[in-house]
Design a protein around this motif. Structure first.
Motif, PDB file in Angstrom:
ATOM      1  N   GLU A  25       0.846  -1.197   0.000  1.00  0.00           N
ATOM      2  CA  GLU A  25       0.000   0.000   0.000  1.00  0.00           C
ATOM      3  C   GLU A  25       0.878   1.242   0.000  1.00  0.00           C
ATOM      4  N   LYS A  26       0.476   2.198  -0.831  1.00  0.00           N
ATOM      5  CA  LYS A  26       1.222   3.462  -0.913  1.00  0.00           C
ATOM      6  C   LYS A  26       0.220   4.586  -1.106  1.00  0.00           C
ATOM      7  N   TYR A  27       0.413   5.656  -0.372  1.00  0.00           N
ATOM      8  CA  TYR A  27      -0.479   6.813  -0.474  1.00  0.00           C
ATOM      9  C   TYR A  27      -0.108   7.653  -1.692  1.00  0.00           C
ATOM     10  N   ASP A  28      -1.099   7.983  -2.507  1.00  0.00           N
ATOM     11  CA  ASP A  28      -0.912   8.857  -3.662  1.00  0.00           C
ATOM     12  C   ASP A  28      -1.465  10.233  -3.282  1.00  0.00           C
ATOM     13  N   PRO A  29      -0.574  11.206  -3.019  1.00  0.00           N
ATOM     14  CA  PRO A  29      -1.039  12.515  -2.558  1.00  0.00           C
ATOM     15  C   PRO A  29      -1.855  13.285  -3.599  1.00  0.00           C
ATOM     16  N   LYS A  30      -1.605  13.044  -4.890  1.00  0.00           N
ATOM     17  CA  LYS A  30      -2.370  13.734  -5.934  1.00  0.00           C
ATOM     18  C   LYS A  30      -3.812  13.243  -5.969  1.00  0.00           C
ATOM     19  N   LYS A  31      -3.983  11.917  -5.886  1.00  0.00           N
ATOM     20  CA  LYS A  31      -5.332  11.341  -5.912  1.00  0.00           C
ATOM     21  C   LYS A  31      -5.959  11.295  -4.527  1.00  0.00           C
ATOM     22  N   LYS A  32      -5.118  11.449  -3.509  1.00  0.00           N
ATOM     23  CA  LYS A  32      -5.545  11.392  -2.105  1.00  0.00           C
ATOM     24  C   LYS A  32      -6.180  10.040  -1.763  1.00  0.00           C
ATOM     25  N   ILE A  33      -5.551   8.986  -2.262  1.00  0.00           N
ATOM     26  CA  ILE A  33      -6.009   7.619  -1.965  1.00  0.00           C
ATOM     27  C   ILE A  33      -4.806   6.719  -1.718  1.00  0.00           C
ATOM     28  N   ILE A  34      -5.083   5.600  -1.080  1.00  0.00           N
ATOM     29  CA  ILE A  34      -4.059   4.568  -0.898  1.00  0.00           C
ATOM     30  C   ILE A  34      -4.228   3.562  -2.029  1.00  0.00           C
ATOM     31  N   GLU A  35      -3.136   3.302  -2.753  1.00  0.00           N
ATOM     32  CA  GLU A  35      -3.156   2.350  -3.864  1.00  0.00           C
ATOM     33  C   GLU A  35      -2.238   1.181  -3.557  1.00  0.00           C
ATOM     34  N   LYS A  36      -2.496   0.078  -4.228  1.00  0.00           N
ATOM     35  CA  LYS A  36      -1.589  -1.067  -4.136  1.00  0.00           C
ATOM     36  C   LYS A  36      -0.663  -0.993  -5.339  1.00  0.00           C
ATOM     37  N   VAL A  37       0.629  -0.963  -5.070  1.00  0.00           N
ATOM     38  CA  VAL A  37       1.643  -0.835  -6.118  1.00  0.00           C
ATOM     39  C   VAL A  37       2.716  -1.894  -5.896  1.00  0.00           C
ATOM     40  N   PRO A  38       3.470  -2.242  -6.952  1.00  0.00           N
ATOM     41  CA  PRO A  38       4.555  -3.212  -6.760  1.00  0.00           C
ATOM     42  C   PRO A  38       5.570  -2.721  -5.740  1.00  0.00           C
ATOM     43  N   GLU A  39       5.991  -3.625  -4.879  1.00  0.00           N
ATOM     44  CA  GLU A  39       6.962  -3.288  -3.842  1.00  0.00           C
ATOM     45  C   GLU A  39       8.296  -2.870  -4.450  1.00  0.00           C
ATOM     46  N   SER A  40       8.681  -3.545  -5.533  1.00  0.00           N
ATOM     47  CA  SER A  40       9.924  -3.197  -6.222  1.00  0.00           C
ATOM     48  C   SER A  40       9.798  -3.627  -7.683  1.00  0.00           C
TER      49      SER A  40
END
Length: 118
Positions: free
Chosen positions: A73-88
């Motif tokens: 989980e990573k917070y996207d400040p532009k969208k103001k949501i938490i998204e699931k993104v690849p760890e690496s």
């Protein structure tokens, strides 16, 4: 042109699908095998993403490369949501083959047997 049939259980989301039910040849190599990603599926409940590419793109001598990435989980400040993104950008599992049916079998096995990433 028909998409490759895959047995995908519930919980998996198809993000992108250009994985066709045909093998590479001189007539289709520059079109059907030229995308950087042929298939992308994810399961946010188990924090996994599966990507399929043909490498090198459009090359008759290339091969399928199937990779599994862990999601965080990573917070996207532009969208103001938490998204699931690849760890690496490094995959946890990599499987390579020139044979489409081997890839189909591997995808169908992975979606059934991958354990959750925590």
């Amino acid at each position: 042109m028909k998409l490759q049939a895959l047995r995908i259980p519930s919980g998996w989301k198809i993000n992108w699908n250009l994985f066709y039910e045909q093998d590479i040849n001189e007539d289709n190599c520059l079109y059907e095998f030229s995308s950087s990603t042929l298939l992308s599926i994810s399961n946010p409940q188990i924090n996994r993403n599966i990507e399929l590419i043909w490498h090198p793109k459009g090359d008759l001598n290339g091969k399928y490369i199937l990779e599994v990435f862990n999601l965080i989980e990573k917070y996207d400040p532009k969208k103001k949501i938490i998204e699931k993104v690849p760890e690496s950008s490094v995959s946890e599992v990599t499987f390579e083959s020139k044979n489409r049916q081997e890839i189909v079998n591997k995808i169908e096995t992975l979606v059934m047997e991958l354990k959750p990433y925590k």
